[in-house]
Design a protein around this motif. Structure first.
Motif, PDB file in Angstrom:
ATOM      1  N   ARG A 147      30.601  60.939  25.746  1.00  0.00           N
ATOM      2  CA  ARG A 147      29.549  59.917  25.069  1.00  0.00           C
ATOM      3  C   ARG A 147      29.770  59.793  23.527  1.00  0.00           C
ATOM      4  N   ARG A 148      30.235  61.116  22.721  1.00  0.00           N
ATOM      5  CA  ARG A 148      30.446  61.082  21.447  1.00  0.00           C
ATOM      6  C   ARG A 148      31.788  60.216  21.144  1.00  0.00           C
ATOM      7  N   LEU A 149      32.536  60.242  21.988  1.00  0.00           N
ATOM      8  CA  LEU A 149      33.620  59.312  21.895  1.00  0.00           C
ATOM      9  C   LEU A 149      33.471  57.817  21.732  1.00  0.00           C
ATOM     10  N   PHE A 150      32.405  57.474  22.103  1.00  0.00           N
ATOM     11  CA  PHE A 150      32.122  55.879  22.215  1.00  0.00           C
ATOM     12  C   PHE A 150      30.940  55.572  21.321  1.00  0.00           C
ATOM     13  N   GLU A 151      30.187  56.520  20.665  1.00  0.00           N
ATOM     14  CA  GLU A 151      29.141  56.327  19.940  1.00  0.00           C
ATOM     15  C   GLU A 151      29.526  55.692  18.514  1.00  0.00           C
ATOM     16  N   ALA A 152      28.802  54.732  18.149  1.00  0.00           N
ATOM     17  CA  ALA A 152      29.144  54.013  16.694  1.00  0.00           C
ATOM     18  C   ALA A 152      28.722  55.190  15.490  1.00  0.00           C
ATOM     19  N   GLY A 153      29.356  55.206  14.585  1.00  0.00           N
ATOM     20  CA  GLY A 153      28.977  56.051  13.605  1.00  0.00           C
ATOM     21  C   GLY A 153      30.332  56.444  12.785  1.00  0.00           C
ATOM     22  N   GLU A 154      30.254  56.472  11.484  1.00  0.00           N
ATOM     23  CA  GLU A 154      31.403  56.808  10.700  1.00  0.00           C
ATOM     24  C   GLU A 154      32.163  57.957  11.075  1.00  0.00           C
ATOM     25  N   PHE A 155      31.269  59.100  11.266  1.00  0.00           N
ATOM     26  CA  PHE A 155      31.894  60.453  11.694  1.00  0.00           C
ATOM     27  C   PHE A 155      32.012  60.806  13.049  1.00  0.00           C
ATOM     28  N   GLU A 156      31.667  60.003  13.797  1.00  0.00           N
ATOM     29  CA  GLU A 156      31.695  60.317  15.337  1.00  0.00           C
ATOM     30  C   GLU A 156      33.356  60.546  15.653  1.00  0.00           C
ATOM     31  N   PRO A 157      33.723  61.349  16.737  1.00  0.00           N
ATOM     32  CA  PRO A 157      34.978  61.366  16.766  1.00  0.00           C
ATOM     33  C   PRO A 157      35.405  60.250  17.736  1.00  0.00           C
ATOM     34  N   LYS A 158      37.011  59.789  17.497  1.00  0.00           N
ATOM     35  CA  LYS A 158      37.503  58.894  18.159  1.00  0.00           C
ATOM     36  C   LYS A 158      38.493  59.379  19.305  1.00  0.00           C
ATOM     37  N   GLY A 159      38.800  58.538  20.045  1.00  0.00           N
ATOM     38  CA  GLY A 159      40.000  58.876  21.141  1.00  0.00           C
ATOM     39  C   GLY A 159      40.958  57.822  21.494  1.00  0.00           C
ATOM     40  N   LEU A 160      42.151  58.252  21.695  1.00  0.00           N
ATOM     41  CA  LEU A 160      43.127  57.572  21.934  1.00  0.00           C
ATOM     42  C   LEU A 160      44.005  57.931  23.068  1.00  0.00           C
ATOM     43  N   LEU A 161      44.543  57.141  23.941  1.00  0.00           N
ATOM     44  CA  LEU A 161      45.234  57.299  25.165  1.00  0.00           C
ATOM     45  C   LEU A 161      46.492  56.724  25.123  1.00  0.00           C
ATOM     46  N   ALA A 162      47.553  57.574  25.494  1.00  0.00           N
ATOM     47  CA  ALA A 162      48.976  57.125  25.590  1.00  0.00           C
ATOM     48  C   ALA A 162      49.406  56.915  26.866  1.00  0.00           C
ATOM     49  N   LEU A 163      50.057  55.789  27.132  1.00  0.00           N
ATOM     50  CA  LEU A 163      50.434  55.179  28.338  1.00  0.00           C
ATOM     51  C   LEU A 163      52.042  55.013  28.347  1.00  0.00           C
ATOM     52  N   LEU A 164      52.752  55.600  29.221  1.00  0.00           N
ATOM     53  CA  LEU A 164      53.915  55.573  29.548  1.00  0.00           C
ATOM     54  C   LEU A 164      54.365  54.533  30.732  1.00  0.00           C
ATOM     55  N   ASP A 165      54.811  53.377  30.631  1.00  0.00           N
ATOM     56  CA  ASP A 165      54.913  52.519  31.738  1.00  0.00           C
ATOM     57  C   ASP A 165      53.554  52.374  32.441  1.00  0.00           C
ATOM     58  N   GLY A 166      52.651  52.191  31.528  1.00  0.00           N
ATOM     59  CA  GLY A 166      51.474  51.780  32.281  1.00  0.00           C
ATOM     60  C   GLY A 166      50.507  53.177  32.899  1.00  0.00           C
ATOM     61  N   LYS A 167      51.070  54.248  32.983  1.00  0.00           N
ATOM     62  CA  LYS A 167      50.496  55.544  33.440  1.00  0.00           C
ATOM     63  C   LYS A 167      49.983  56.388  32.118  1.00  0.00           C
ATOM     64  N   PRO A 168      48.703  56.810  32.172  1.00  0.00           N
ATOM     65  CA  PRO A 168      48.045  57.619  31.210  1.00  0.00           C
ATOM     66  C   PRO A 168      48.980  59.087  31.175  1.00  0.00           C
ATOM     67  N   VAL A 169      49.332  59.521  30.018  1.00  0.00           N
ATOM     68  CA  VAL A 169      50.284  60.312  29.677  1.00  0.00           C
ATOM     69  C   VAL A 169      49.915  61.382  28.860  1.00  0.00           C
ATOM     70  N   GLY A 170      48.871  61.090  27.838  1.00  0.00           N
ATOM     71  CA  GLY A 170      48.732  61.656  26.639  1.00  0.00           C
ATOM     72  C   GLY A 170      47.431  61.316  26.060  1.00  0.00           C
ATOM     73  N   LEU A 171      46.791  62.269  25.124  1.00  0.00           N
ATOM     74  CA  LEU A 171      45.552  61.802  24.631  1.00  0.00           C
ATOM     75  C   LEU A 171      45.386  62.360  23.324  1.00  0.00           C
ATOM     76  N   THR A 172      44.807  61.915  22.422  1.00  0.00           N
ATOM     77  CA  THR A 172      44.244  62.464  21.332  1.00  0.00           C
ATOM     78  C   THR A 172      42.830  62.307  20.675  1.00  0.00           C
ATOM     79  N   HIS A 173      42.311  63.098  20.068  1.00  0.00           N
ATOM     80  CA  HIS A 173      40.894  62.909  19.475  1.00  0.00           C
ATOM     81  C   HIS A 173      41.002  63.470  18.051  1.00  0.00           C
TER      82      HIS A 173
END
Length: 148
Positions: free
Chosen positions: A42-68
């Motif tokens: 839920r926090r990864l999608f909340e608006a707010g300057e200091f809320e955590p963000k998340g990224l997904l890495a896709l390799l040939d379209g398949k999710p293979v990594g993430l970062t917060h």
């Protein structure tokens, strides 16, 4: 050469995010309650300057990594800092640039906010990741302490 795409997490990524984050937590020999999983998602999608963000890495379209990552204030500078809190790539894709692509994407997100200090920690025994980190960043020499 396989194409790595890094993009912000989307609501439809929940199952793959949970799979990847669970694997990350397993690597560090820890577990979290379903309540914390739900709260973090839920926090990864909340608006707010200091809320955590998340990224997904896709390799040939398949999710293979993430970062917060998250931004926070500093007493040492006018600009915020960016803490790269979690970084994970599936073991079978390590060495293919996924981790480096995720770090670069966090650096780019920070730069868009005028933030130049992006930092993270890893365990001293995480030799595989440290090879990457030693290549893309400078080791500061600081040692972490946690209050008991």
């Amino acid at each position: 050469m396989p194409e790595i795409v890094v993009r912000p997490l989307q609501q439809s990524d929940h199952a793959e995010w949970r799979r990847l984050w669970t694997a990350y937590l397993t690597f560090y020999e820890t577990t979290l309650s379903d309540e914390v999983y739900a709260l973090t998602w839920r926090r990864l999608f909340e608006a707010g300057e200091f809320e955590p963000k998340g990224l997904l890495a896709l390799l040939d379209g398949k999710p293979v990594g993430l970062t917060h990552y998250l931004f926070h204030r500093s007493c040492w500078a006018k600009a915020d800092n960016c803490y790269l809190q979690d970084l994970f790539a599936d073991p079978d894709v390590r060495g293919k640039g996924v981790g480096a692509a995720l770090i670069a994407a966090v650096r780019e997100a920070a730069a868009k906010k005028g933030v130049t200090n992006v930092y993270w920690m890893t365990h001293e025994t995480n030799a595989t990741a440290r090879k990457l980190y030693d290549r893309v960043a400078r080791r500061t020499g600081f040692i972490e302490y946690d209050l008991l």
